[in-house]
Design an enzyme around this catalytic site. Structure first.
Site, PDB file in Angstrom:
ATOM      1  N   ALA A   1     -41.082  29.249 -32.723  1.00  0.00           N
ATOM      2  CA  ALA A   1     -42.231  29.682 -33.532  1.00  0.00           C
ATOM      3  C   ALA A   1     -43.520  28.977 -33.084  1.00  0.00           C
ATOM      4  O   ALA A   1     -44.612  29.402 -33.466  1.00  0.00           O
ATOM      5  CB  ALA A   1     -41.969  29.399 -35.003  1.00  0.00           C
TER       6      ALA A   1
ATOM      7  N   GLU B   1     -47.433  15.187 -35.118  1.00  0.00           N
ATOM      8  CA  GLU B   1     -46.287  15.822 -35.788  1.00  0.00           C
ATOM      9  C   GLU B   1     -45.252  14.774 -36.198  1.00  0.00           C
ATOM     10  O   GLU B   1     -45.315  13.616 -35.774  1.00  0.00           O
ATOM     11  CB  GLU B   1     -45.643  16.849 -34.857  1.00  0.00           C
TER      12      GLU B   1
ATOM     13  N   ASP C   1     -33.830  33.410 -28.808  1.00  0.00           N
ATOM     14  CA  ASP C   1     -34.322  32.120 -29.287  1.00  0.00           C
ATOM     15  C   ASP C   1     -35.671  31.787 -28.631  1.00  0.00           C
ATOM     16  O   ASP C   1     -35.729  31.331 -27.492  1.00  0.00           O
ATOM     17  CB  ASP C   1     -33.303  31.012 -29.006  1.00  0.00           C
TER      18      ASP C   1
ATOM     19  N   LYS D   1     -41.078  21.747 -22.855  1.00  0.00           N
ATOM     20  CA  LYS D   1     -39.897  20.959 -22.494  1.00  0.00           C
ATOM     21  C   LYS D   1     -39.104  21.652 -21.401  1.00  0.00           C
ATOM     22  O   LYS D   1     -38.862  22.857 -21.464  1.00  0.00           O
ATOM     23  CB  LYS D   1     -39.026  20.731 -23.723  1.00  0.00           C
TER      24      LYS D   1
HETATM   25  N1  PSU Z   1     -41.234  17.406 -28.311  1.00  0.00           N
HETATM   26  C1  PSU Z   1     -40.530  16.255 -28.276  1.00  0.00           C
HETATM   27  N2  PSU Z   1     -39.575  16.055 -29.195  1.00  0.00           N
HETATM   28  C2  PSU Z   1     -39.365  16.959 -30.202  1.00  0.00           C
HETATM   29  C3  PSU Z   1     -40.130  18.169 -30.256  1.00  0.00           C
HETATM   30  C4  PSU Z   1     -41.051  18.335 -29.277  1.00  0.00           C
HETATM   31  O1  PSU Z   1     -40.757  15.423 -27.404  1.00  0.00           O
HETATM   32  O2  PSU Z   1     -38.521  16.706 -31.045  1.00  0.00           O
HETATM   33  C5  PSU Z   1     -39.973  19.156 -31.392  1.00  0.00           C
HETATM   34  C6  PSU Z   1     -41.374  19.675 -31.743  1.00  0.00           C
HETATM   35  O3  PSU Z   1     -41.564  19.441 -33.127  1.00  0.00           O
HETATM   36  C7  PSU Z   1     -41.314  21.157 -31.447  1.00  0.00           C
HETATM   37  C8  PSU Z   1     -39.887  21.443 -31.743  1.00  0.00           C
HETATM   38  O4  PSU Z   1     -42.212  21.905 -32.216  1.00  0.00           O
HETATM   39  O5  PSU Z   1     -39.203  20.320 -31.144  1.00  0.00           O
HETATM   40  C9  PSU Z   1     -39.453  22.785 -31.205  1.00  0.00           C
HETATM   41  O6  PSU Z   1     -38.287  23.183 -31.843  1.00  0.00           O
HETATM   42  P1  PSU Z   1     -37.770  24.693 -31.726  1.00  0.00           P
HETATM   43  O7  PSU Z   1     -37.456  24.867 -30.279  1.00  0.00           O
HETATM   44  O8  PSU Z   1     -36.545  24.754 -32.619  1.00  0.00           O
HETATM   45  O9  PSU Z   1     -38.881  25.574 -32.227  1.00  0.00           O
HETATM   46 MN    MN Z   2     -35.375  28.190 -31.769  1.00  0.00          MN
END
Ligand code: PSU
Ligand code: MN
Length: 307
Positions: free
Chosen positions: A147, A31, A144, A165
């Site tokens: 996706a 990614e 929240d 995370k």
């Molecule tokens: N893991 C990391 N750093 C990041 C992310 C994941 O170590 O920046 C990113 C990934 O792209 C993941 C996103 O899909 O954060 C999730 O964001 P959200 O919670 O807004 O869906």
């Molecule tokens: Mn979100």
């Protein structure tokens, strides 16, 4: 998601990836949100290159995915990786943002969800990242929920992560994954890893101990039409871990800061990651880099099982 002919026209493969696919060699998707929104420059681009080399060292080919000039890039040339890592205003693109970024020819970094969509359309089955998005703490009022979870449910790509995370509500994240039919497999441990820490304090739904066993599971999934993704949770190497009781205070402080500053929606994850970086004096970044590299190596070995 049967890809239409016009959608396939938007895909641009790097030479390295095109040759690997034509030759039936293993390819690992990567990614780009982790590059643009997850780590500061220049460590972000250094890490992106290092992770690509880790995959090559295992005999596979890396395909870093991003949106550029209305195209879906599957494998980035060096100059494009540099442009993306330094560009201002790169959009963080999840499923909802992908077509907007393409239609307006903006630079888009793909999250786990959007990378899975692009990887699947490009014929890639294995994808390495750091940590997936999930159910945020307080989701019962904020709603929240990343996706990434829906994408895991619908798109047949194996996502190799270090777990969800730890800033998320991990028990709720596991519940949603179960509801949506996503197998969650811890690699080489009974505990569910929590990104910076080797254990979340929860038992993982399943454990597998080799890339070969994971390959066998993926081949079994392929026999079932409409099957979605699989989540692999690979614990960070012990020497790079920040233990859970040490992270808890930093995570709580970072989330309080986000609330105090009224951070919302897709800005929450990048903001909290940045605050944790400051609170740990840069240590969380070293852990993040180590776990992504560890996931890339495992993903390469899994991809090799599928060719
Ligand atoms: N893991 C990391 N750093 C990041 C992310 C994941 O170590 O920046 C990113 C990934 O792209 C993941 C996103 O899909 O954060 C999730 O964001 P959200 O919670 O807004 O869906
Ligand atoms: Mn979100």
């Amino acid at each position: 998601m049967p890809p239409s002919a016009s959608f396939q026209d938007l895909i641009v493969y790097s030479d390295e990836v095109r040759q690997a696919l034509a030759g039936g060699r293993p390819v690992v998707a990567l990614e780009s949100t982790i590059i643009t929104h997850g780590m500061p420059f220049p460590r972000n681009v250094e890490t992106a290159r290092q992770v690509e080399d880790d995959i090559r060292a295992e005999g596979a080919v890396p395909a870093t995915i991003a949106l550029m000039d209305g195209r879906i890039m599957i494998g980035l040339a060096d100059a494009d990786l540099d442009r993306l890592a330094q560009a201002e205003d790169v959009m963080k693109c999840s499923r909802a943002d992908l077509t907007f970024a393409l239609a307006t020819a903006r630079y888009g970094a793909t999250t786990v969800a959007a990378t899975m969509m692009a990887a699947h359309a490009a014929g890639l089955k294995v994808f390495a990242t750091g940590g997936i998005g999930g159910v945020h703490r307080g989701a019962e009022t904020s709603f929240d929920i990343s996706a990434d979870l829906d994408e895991l449910a619908r798109t047949p790509v194996c996502v190799v992560s270090a777990g969800a995370k730890a800033l998320l509500d991990i028990p709720k994240t596991l519940e949603v994954l179960e509801t949506k039919g996503v197998p969650v497999i811890a690699y080489g441990t009974e505990d569910l890893p929590a990104f910076w820490s080797r254990s979340s304090g929860l038992k993982a739904p399943y454990t597998l101990n080799s890339a070969q066993d994971i390959g066998a599971l993926l081949k079994m999934r392929e026999r079932f039409p409409g099957h979605g993704g699989v989540l692999i949770a690979n614990p960070v190497p012990r020497e790079h871990e920040i233990p859970r009781d040490e992270m808890t205070g930093h995570i709580d402080a970072a989330i309080r800061k986000a609330e105090a500053e009224n951070v919302r929606g897709k800005d929450v994850t990048p903001f909290v990651l940045g605050a944790i970086l400051d609170l740990t004096g840069g240590r969380s970044l070293e852990t993040n880099i180590a776990l992504v590299r560890n996931n890339a190596r495992l993903a390469a070995r899994i991809a090799a099982e599928l060719v």
